[in-house]
Enzyme design. Structure first.
Site, PDB file in Angstrom:
ATOM      1  N   GLY A  59       0.783  -1.169   0.098  1.00  0.00           N
ATOM      2  CA  GLY A  59       0.082   0.443   0.196  1.00  0.00           C
ATOM      3  C   GLY A  59       0.758   1.526  -0.093  1.00  0.00           C
ATOM      4  O   GLY A  59       0.303   2.384   0.068  1.00  0.00           O
ATOM      5  N   GLN A  65      15.325  -6.967  -2.753  1.00  0.00           N
ATOM      6  CA  GLN A  65      17.067  -7.663  -1.940  1.00  0.00           C
ATOM      7  C   GLN A  65      17.683  -8.216  -1.539  1.00  0.00           C
ATOM      8  O   GLN A  65      17.196  -9.138  -1.570  1.00  0.00           O
ATOM      9  CB  GLN A  65      15.955  -6.522  -0.468  1.00  0.00           C
ATOM     10  CG  GLN A  65      15.521  -4.848  -0.380  1.00  0.00           C
ATOM     11  CD  GLN A  65      16.271  -3.617  -0.430  1.00  0.00           C
ATOM     12  OE1 GLN A  65      17.565  -4.054  -1.057  1.00  0.00           O
ATOM     13  NE2 GLN A  65      15.759  -2.436  -0.296  1.00  0.00           N
ATOM     14  N   THR A  82      15.403  -3.132  -7.344  1.00  0.00           N
ATOM     15  CA  THR A  82      15.178  -2.169  -7.306  1.00  0.00           C
ATOM     16  C   THR A  82      13.926  -1.468  -7.518  1.00  0.00           C
ATOM     17  O   THR A  82      13.333  -1.656  -8.569  1.00  0.00           O
ATOM     18  CB  THR A  82      15.960  -0.524  -7.330  1.00  0.00           C
ATOM     19  OG1 THR A  82      15.163   0.553  -7.391  1.00  0.00           O
ATOM     20  CG2 THR A  82      16.273  -0.813  -8.761  1.00  0.00           C
ATOM     21  N   CYS A 131       9.527   7.112  -6.823  1.00  0.00           N
ATOM     22  CA  CYS A 131       7.651   7.811  -6.276  1.00  0.00           C
ATOM     23  C   CYS A 131       7.344   8.543  -4.970  1.00  0.00           C
ATOM     24  O   CYS A 131       7.796   8.099  -4.132  1.00  0.00           O
ATOM     25  CB  CYS A 131       7.195   6.966  -7.327  1.00  0.00           C
ATOM     26  SG  CYS A 131       7.257   4.961  -5.943  1.00  0.00           S
ATOM     27  N   HIS A 148      21.690   4.359   1.101  1.00  0.00           N
ATOM     28  CA  HIS A 148      20.845   5.070   1.880  1.00  0.00           C
ATOM     29  C   HIS A 148      21.276   4.826   3.357  1.00  0.00           C
ATOM     30  O   HIS A 148      21.379   6.165   3.833  1.00  0.00           O
ATOM     31  CB  HIS A 148      18.955   4.889   1.771  1.00  0.00           C
ATOM     32  CG  HIS A 148      18.217   4.134   1.388  1.00  0.00           C
ATOM     33  ND1 HIS A 148      17.674   3.614   0.302  1.00  0.00           N
ATOM     34  CD2 HIS A 148      17.992   5.901  -0.653  1.00  0.00           C
ATOM     35  CE1 HIS A 148      17.106   3.645  -0.816  1.00  0.00           C
ATOM     36  NE2 HIS A 148      16.869   4.905  -0.958  1.00  0.00           N
ATOM     37  N   ARG A 163      12.340   3.697   5.947  1.00  0.00           N
ATOM     38  CA  ARG A 163      13.420   1.851   4.808  1.00  0.00           C
ATOM     39  C   ARG A 163      14.243   2.127   5.163  1.00  0.00           C
ATOM     40  O   ARG A 163      14.920   1.497   4.563  1.00  0.00           O
ATOM     41  CB  ARG A 163      12.113   1.648   4.251  1.00  0.00           C
ATOM     42  CG  ARG A 163      12.207   2.605   3.252  1.00  0.00           C
ATOM     43  CD  ARG A 163      11.278   2.360   2.091  1.00  0.00           C
ATOM     44  NE  ARG A 163      11.461   3.298   0.954  1.00  0.00           N
ATOM     45  CZ  ARG A 163      12.219   3.623   0.036  1.00  0.00           C
ATOM     46  NH1 ARG A 163      13.096   2.342  -0.150  1.00  0.00           N
ATOM     47  NH2 ARG A 163      12.345   3.485  -1.385  1.00  0.00           N
TER      48      ARG A 163
END
Length: 410
Positions: A15, A123, A148, A153, A222, A335
């Site tokens: 979602g 991942q 990925t 988005c 990240h 995340r």
């Protein structure tokens, strides 16, 4: 527009940003019958109500959008796993890796053996996690992992509108048919289905080397940026969230380069053990960015300039939460750490153990992240044993050597 020649039942689990984008794009492909399964709290109800009242829009720019009017939206949202999954022709799990276990356990009793199960993004370790859980439920399905999300988005209005700020040129995938060999069936090709949904861009490129794919998933973007920005944070709230990619500095770049340099060393060590294995493409971060965002980076000179001038990253901010007085503090449960460390860096770290490569930069970031997450991944310089709901460490799945890793997929 590309289309399917026959009806294809597409089930999307999730979602979030990726699931919103995938639902909006895939449902407009002729002959696609799209259902979103979202089991988180009351999201399915919220999303369904939003579709009825406002329709749904995937916005690529101010002038380019895919809009479906209220009452004419071509996908539905439900939390009823049992009624949807058995009728799926392809099932795409489009959630952060730390919820893969939840969805895999929910869908495995019902997923048809003719239905490929796709992690997008998968991942590191999605393949052995999915194969293990499917086997536990007696299922025999193809497993596909995509390195990925195809897009950068962000949801702008939940259940109504999602913005696509950038689309990658190419993404890699793996496809494992270990469990379905010899089963007579009419099978869809998941690669063809997904490429039809995505259109011309990004192009899907198969990676045969499972270990190389683990590095290509890039859990190395990240965490270094988060660590560099917040490792010396004084705890004082900020007036506004800082830019994420475009706010990097030389310290961020140093950690990003450090992690990728260690990954390249690990790949080189594996090559010494398995000389026939192809590890080309396990590259620097700058090379990865140029491969994925060729036309969207205006200054390609250095890693710093690539990050700062990538149009796909325009305006993307550090994950934060808002305080009662309207200021902002970092969200260390987002995340970027919660997914990319226990479902990324620790996988790379164990492979380094397998081949005897030291990883001081990766260790430094993991030690910081585990404190923020309230977990323990490394103690006294060694990886800790983990329950599989806390991370995707290979040894949790019985993979204890580099040979075990390769043999698992034979």
């Amino acid at each position: 527009m590309t289309e399917f020649s026959d009806k294809v039942n597409i089930t999307i689990c999730g979602g979030g940003n990726g699931a919103h984008t995938l639902a909006g794009i895939s449902s407009l492909v002729p002959n696609a019958c799209v259902t979103v399964v979202d089991v988180f709290e009351n999201e399915a109800e919220r999303w369904t109500n939003a579709l009825a009242n406002y329709g749904f829009t995937v916005r690529f720019s101010k002038d380019v959008m895919l809009h479906q009017k209220p009452g004419k939206v071509k996908f539905r949202v439900t939390n009823d796993v049992e009624s949807v999954v058995p009728h799926s022709d392809i099932l795409i799990i489009c959630v952060p890796a730390y919820t893969h276990e939840i969805y895999l356990n929910l869908i495995s009793p019902y997923v048809p053996e003719t239905c490929p199960v796709v992690g997008m993004p998968g991942q590191p370790g999605f393949e052995y996690q999915a194969l293990t859980i499917l086997q536990e439920h007696g299922r025999k399905c193809k497993v596909m992992s995509i390195e990925t999300l195809p897009w950068a988005c962000r949801i702008s209005k939940y259940g109504q509108e999602v913005d696509v700020v950038g689309t990658k040129e190419e993404v890699c995938y793996t496809l494992i048919d270990k469990l379905s060999k010899g089963n007579p069936s009419k099978r869809l090709d998941p690669v063809s289905v997904l490429q039809t949904i995505l259109g011309k861009k990004p192009q899907l490129a198969k990676e045969e080397n499972m270990l190389k794919y683990t590095f290509l998933c890039r859990p190395t973007i990240h965490p270094p940026i988060m660590y560099a920005r917040w490792k010396n944070w004084d705890g004082k709230p900020l007036d506004k969230p800082p830019l994420f990619y475009q706010g990097v500095d030389e310290d961020s770049v140093r950690y990003m380069d450090g992690v990728t340099d260690e990954s390249v060393k690990i790949a080189a060590a594996v090559t010494e053990i398995f000389p026939s294995m192809d590890f080309s493409g396990v590259s620097t971060m700058q090379e990865w960015l140029l491969d994925h965002y060729t036309d969207q980076i205006t200054n390609k000179q250095t890693l710093l300039t690539c990050l700062q001038t990538n149009k796909a990253y325009d305006g993307l901010l550090h994950p934060t939460t808002k305080t009662a007085d309207g200021k902002y503090v970092p969200d260390f449960t987002y995340r970027y750490i919660r997914e990319d460390v226990p479902y990324g860096l620790i996988v790379v770290r164990q492979i380094a153990d397998f081949v005897g490569v030291e990883t001081p930069v990766i260790d430094e970031i993991i030690l910081w992240a585990q404190e923020k997450l309230g977990k323990q991944f490394i103690q006294h310089g060694k990886l800790c044993k983990l329950d599989r709901t806390d991370g995707r460490l290979p040894m949790t799945y019985g993979i204890n050597t580099i040979e075990d890793f390769f043999n698992f997929f034979k």
